[in-house]
Design an enzyme around this catalytic site. Structure first.
Site, PDB file in Angstrom:
ATOM      1  N   GLU A  83       0.799  -1.227   0.093  1.00 42.85           N
ATOM      2  CA  GLU A  83       0.118  -0.013  -0.087  1.00 42.85           C
ATOM      3  C   GLU A  83       0.954   1.370  -0.046  1.00 42.85           C
ATOM      4  OE1 GLU A  83      -3.432   0.026   2.723  1.00 42.85           O
ATOM      5  OE2 GLU A  83      -2.698  -1.973   3.280  1.00 42.85           O
ATOM      6  N   CYS A 120      -4.750  -4.168   2.467  1.00 37.69           N
ATOM      7  CA  CYS A 120      -3.890  -5.146   3.106  1.00 37.69           C
ATOM      8  C   CYS A 120      -4.113  -6.370   2.699  1.00 37.69           C
ATOM      9  CB  CYS A 120      -4.179  -5.044   4.815  1.00 37.69           C
ATOM     10  SG  CYS A 120      -4.082  -3.430   5.329  1.00 37.69           S
ATOM     11  N   HIS A 244      -5.781 -10.849   9.862  1.00 38.94           N
ATOM     12  CA  HIS A 244      -5.261  -9.411   9.556  1.00 38.94           C
ATOM     13  C   HIS A 244      -5.179  -8.691  11.134  1.00 38.94           C
ATOM     14  CE1 HIS A 244      -4.158  -5.593   8.133  1.00 38.94           C
ATOM     15  NE2 HIS A 244      -5.360  -4.962   8.561  1.00 38.94           N
TER      16      HIS A 244
HETATM   17  N1  CAA Z   1      -6.988   1.495  29.497  1.00 37.73           N
HETATM   18  C1  CAA Z   1      -7.520   0.518  28.807  1.00 37.73           C
HETATM   19  N2  CAA Z   1      -8.124   0.734  27.571  1.00 37.73           N
HETATM   20  C2  CAA Z   1      -8.054   1.929  27.042  1.00 37.73           C
HETATM   21  C3  CAA Z   1      -7.611   3.190  27.864  1.00 37.73           C
HETATM   22  C4  CAA Z   1      -7.029   2.760  28.919  1.00 37.73           C
HETATM   23  N3  CAA Z   1      -6.606   3.774  29.916  1.00 37.73           N
HETATM   24  N4  CAA Z   1      -7.668   4.262  27.158  1.00 37.73           N
HETATM   25  C5  CAA Z   1      -8.339   3.595  25.794  1.00 37.73           C
HETATM   26  N5  CAA Z   1      -8.683   2.573  25.906  1.00 37.73           N
HETATM   27  C6  CAA Z   1      -9.159   1.512  25.021  1.00 37.73           C
HETATM   28  C7  CAA Z   1     -10.521   2.190  24.373  1.00 37.73           C
HETATM   29  O1  CAA Z   1     -11.632   1.653  25.250  1.00 37.73           O
HETATM   30  C8  CAA Z   1     -10.489   1.381  22.925  1.00 37.73           C
HETATM   31  O2  CAA Z   1     -11.014   0.048  23.158  1.00 37.73           O
HETATM   32  P1  CAA Z   1     -12.291  -0.440  22.640  1.00 37.73           P
HETATM   33  O3  CAA Z   1     -12.395  -0.126  21.069  1.00 37.73           O
HETATM   34  O4  CAA Z   1     -12.399  -1.672  22.669  1.00 37.73           O
HETATM   35  O5  CAA Z   1     -13.320   0.222  23.337  1.00 37.73           O
HETATM   36  C9  CAA Z   1      -9.028   1.202  22.754  1.00 37.73           C
HETATM   37  O6  CAA Z   1      -8.352   1.564  23.708  1.00 37.73           O
HETATM   38  C10 CAA Z   1      -8.574   2.599  21.441  1.00 37.73           C
HETATM   39  O7  CAA Z   1      -8.955   3.716  22.041  1.00 37.73           O
HETATM   40  P2  CAA Z   1      -9.854   4.684  21.285  1.00 37.73           P
HETATM   41  O8  CAA Z   1     -10.806   4.126  20.571  1.00 37.73           O
HETATM   42  O9  CAA Z   1      -9.895   5.755  22.170  1.00 37.73           O
HETATM   43  O10 CAA Z   1      -8.472   5.156  20.277  1.00 37.73           O
HETATM   44  P3  CAA Z   1      -8.590   6.372  19.265  1.00 37.73           P
HETATM   45  O11 CAA Z   1      -9.908   6.829  19.219  1.00 37.73           O
HETATM   46  O12 CAA Z   1      -7.299   7.099  19.372  1.00 37.73           O
HETATM   47  O13 CAA Z   1      -8.277   5.224  17.975  1.00 37.73           O
HETATM   48  C11 CAA Z   1      -8.540   3.597  16.338  1.00 37.73           C
HETATM   49  C12 CAA Z   1      -8.534   3.837  17.730  1.00 37.73           C
HETATM   50  C13 CAA Z   1      -9.728   4.267  15.623  1.00 37.73           C
HETATM   51  C14 CAA Z   1      -8.573   2.216  15.942  1.00 37.73           C
HETATM   52  C15 CAA Z   1      -7.286   4.275  15.646  1.00 37.73           C
HETATM   53  O14 CAA Z   1      -6.071   3.574  16.027  1.00 37.73           O
HETATM   54  C16 CAA Z   1      -7.133   4.392  14.090  1.00 37.73           C
HETATM   55  O15 CAA Z   1      -7.989   4.965  13.412  1.00 37.73           O
HETATM   56  N6  CAA Z   1      -6.399   3.269  13.581  1.00 37.73           N
HETATM   57  C17 CAA Z   1      -6.281   2.886  12.049  1.00 37.73           C
HETATM   58  C18 CAA Z   1      -7.520   2.368  11.262  1.00 37.73           C
HETATM   59  C19 CAA Z   1      -7.383   0.928  11.794  1.00 37.73           C
HETATM   60  O16 CAA Z   1      -6.469   0.374  12.082  1.00 37.73           O
HETATM   61  N7  CAA Z   1      -8.435   0.298  11.746  1.00 37.73           N
HETATM   62  C20 CAA Z   1      -8.664  -1.068  11.977  1.00 37.73           C
HETATM   63  C21 CAA Z   1      -9.828  -1.858  10.970  1.00 37.73           C
HETATM   64  S1  CAA Z   1      -9.239  -1.232   9.218  1.00 37.73           S
HETATM   65  C22 CAA Z   1      -8.074  -2.548   8.852  1.00 37.73           C
HETATM   66  O17 CAA Z   1      -7.811  -3.325   9.580  1.00 37.73           O
HETATM   67  C23 CAA Z   1      -7.000  -2.112   7.708  1.00 37.73           C
HETATM   68  C24 CAA Z   1      -5.762  -1.383   8.174  1.00 37.73           C
HETATM   69  O18 CAA Z   1      -4.920  -2.185   8.127  1.00 37.73           O
HETATM   70  C25 CAA Z   1      -5.569  -0.236   8.364  1.00 37.73           C
END
Ligand code: CAA
Length: 445
Positions: A83, A120, A244
């Site tokens: 990618e 991916c 994945h």
């Molecule tokens: N203690 C324990 N857990 C905590 C915590 C703490 N202090 N603070 C946060 N968490 C948890 C949250 O509850 C959340 O878990 P859940 O989803 O189970 O509730 C997790 O940690 C992540 O926290 P946030 O949701 O607040 O994190 P974020 O909003 O900053 O972002 C994300 C999370 C949206 C996945 C971001 O990392 C992102 O955009 N990533 C890129 C996209 C991605 O990877 N998508 C996955 C599917 S797409 C795919 O697979 C293709 C690819 O490779 C990209």
């Protein structure tokens, strides 16, 4: 019919390490547990300034070909899935073949080369292409080289920044394979989605929360589609479930839903009924919302059962170990998960030949693919030959300021001159630009 599958595999990690709870979290004002507990990530790999998708892919392929005693004439096909391509016309496979021709006798002039794109999932699609090419008997007895390679960087301050990573996986696809044989049966879940994309830009536009739901929806469709051709799946049929892994927390969600799906109408659902009741059926509810609430309650209870936990610890958790230490490598990620799981079986001294893997690949945009693999007799030698632990231990530890420099160094819009942090040793390295804007490489002895 002779089996076709993965005959050998090698992993190359980017040579820099960013500690997420210790270095990244405090600088971002986050709790370390968001990374270690929430996302399930401890560190990311980054490429040094002389590394890119070509050097990482070529280094993995070089090591693999040497180890398997392969010469260019033995390879009839080179497909690269990425990618992170930097050229809209000339495929990365030509650059990698050029690198390999510098260190091997002979050349790849009669090998079919290409570049596969579907986020991916493209690495698994390249394996499928190689499988079909061999099965169609167009390979003239030669093997295919499939290389997945990515520099998975997000824009600074994008939520995805927490999940970055960089590395490559090289695989030889051949008849009578040493590592795993692939099933003919496959299931697909595919739809036009705008969850993660890079329209003429280096860093992705991501709707992160939505991308999580799209992953789950497409994976479910692929599982249902697989069952149409592969028959009913029982939870205990599979020794490992490499999926994945954009971050381990994503697989934690997917595994729970997959387990709920495959235990429906089985003895496992019957056994769990006394503890948590039976799975809600939509026909028993007047409206969708109440049904969804009941399903969500059942799923929460299922997660806490001993039966589910021990299945997860045995089938899923071992596949996440390397990912926790390297982050997301996009096209490589499911192939890293397979290695991680097999490595854990090897470390436990398990006799795993003949056991099966349920492999779930996924690409944003979006498509999931489910297929089955059978572990082969010689799997142990293949896994024992990997040096991924040494590579991971040897990574240079970045400070946050150094991380910012490295991100700039790999950002195509920044003109940052950043010194290398490590010294290339018996490997391919970026060597500047050619007269037509092409990237040049050399093998550093
Ligand atoms: N203690 C324990 N857990 C905590 C915590 C703490 N202090 N603070 C946060 N968490 C948890 C949250 O509850 C959340 O878990 P859940 O989803 O189970 O509730 C997790 O940690 C992540 O926290 P946030 O949701 O607040 O994190 P974020 O909003 O900053 O972002 C994300 C999370 C949206 C996945 C971001 O990392 C992102 O955009 N990533 C890129 C996209 C991605 O990877 N998508 C996955 C599917 S797409 C795919 O697979 C293709 C690819 O490779 C990209």
């Amino acid at each position: 019919m002779t089996g076709v599958g993965i005959d050998g595999i090698e992993i190359h990690t980017g040579k820099l390490r960013l500690d997420l709870p210790e270095t990244f979290a405090p600088a971002m004002g986050d709790s370390p547990e968001k990374y270690t507990k929430g996302l399930g990530l401890h560190a990311s790999s980054f490429p040094d300034t002389y590394e890119d998708i070509v050097t990482m892919g070529a280094n993995a392929a070089h090591r693999l070909m040497r180890r398997k005693g392969l010469e260019p004439d033995d390879i009839g096909r080179i497909d690269v899935a990425t990618e992170s391509a930097f050229d809209h016309s000339k495929p990365v496979s030509t650059y990698i073949a050029g690198c390999l021709e510098d260190v091997f006798e002979g050349d790849f002039h009669h090998a079919n080369k290409g570049e596969r794109k579907f986020a991916c999932v493209a690495g698994t699609q390249s394996i499928d292409d190689a499988y079909n090419w061999i099965r169609a008997d167009r390979h003239r007895g030669r093997a295919a080289l499939v290389i997945t390679t990515d520099t998975a960087l997000y824009a600074r301050d994008d939520p995805g920044e927490a999940t970055q990573g960089a590395g490559a996986v090289a695989m030889v696809i051949d008849e009578d394979p040493d590592l795993v044989e692939l099933s003919t049966e496959q299931g697909y879940g595919s739809a036009d989605e705008t969850d993660f994309l890079k329209p003429q830009q280096q860093f992705p536009s991501v709707d992160g929360k939505r991308s999580v739901n799209v992953y789950l929806a497409r994976m479910r469709e692929a599982l249902v589609d697989y069952q149409r051709v592969g028959g009913t799946i029982h939870a205990e049929d599979f020794r490992l479930g490499p999926f994945h892994t954009p971050f381990p927390g994503m697989v934690r969600k997917a595994a729970l839903l997959a387990y709920r799906h495959i235990t429906r109408d089985t003895d496992i659902e019957d056994e769990l009924a006394a503890e948590i009741g039976r799975q809600p059926r939509s026909e028993a509810f007047d409206d969708d919302e109440t049904y969804r609430e009941a399903l969500s309650e059942y799923t929460d209870a299922l997660k806490e059962t001993e039966r589910y936990r021990s299945w997860y610890d045995r089938t899923i958790d071992p596949t996440l170990d390397i990912s926790r230490r390297v982050g997301n490598w996009y096209t490589c990620s499911v192939h890293v998960a397979r290695v991680s799981g097999l490595k854990s079986l090897a470390e436990d001294g398990e006799d795993a030949a003949g056991k099966r893997l349920l492999v779930g690949s996924y690409g944003s945009g979006a498509q999931a693919e489910i297929h089955v693999e059978t572990i082969q007799e010689n799997w142990r030698e293949e896994i024992d030959a990997l040096n991924i632990d040494e590579q991971l231990a040897d990574r240079y530890e970045l400070t946050f300021a150094e991380y910012e420099d490295v991100h700039d160094a790999h950002n195509h819009d920044e003109d940052a001159a950043v010194e290398e942090f490590t010294t290339p040793d018996s490997e391919f390295a970026f060597d500047g630009w050619g007269r037509m804007g092409e990237r040049k490489y050399r093998f550093v002895e």
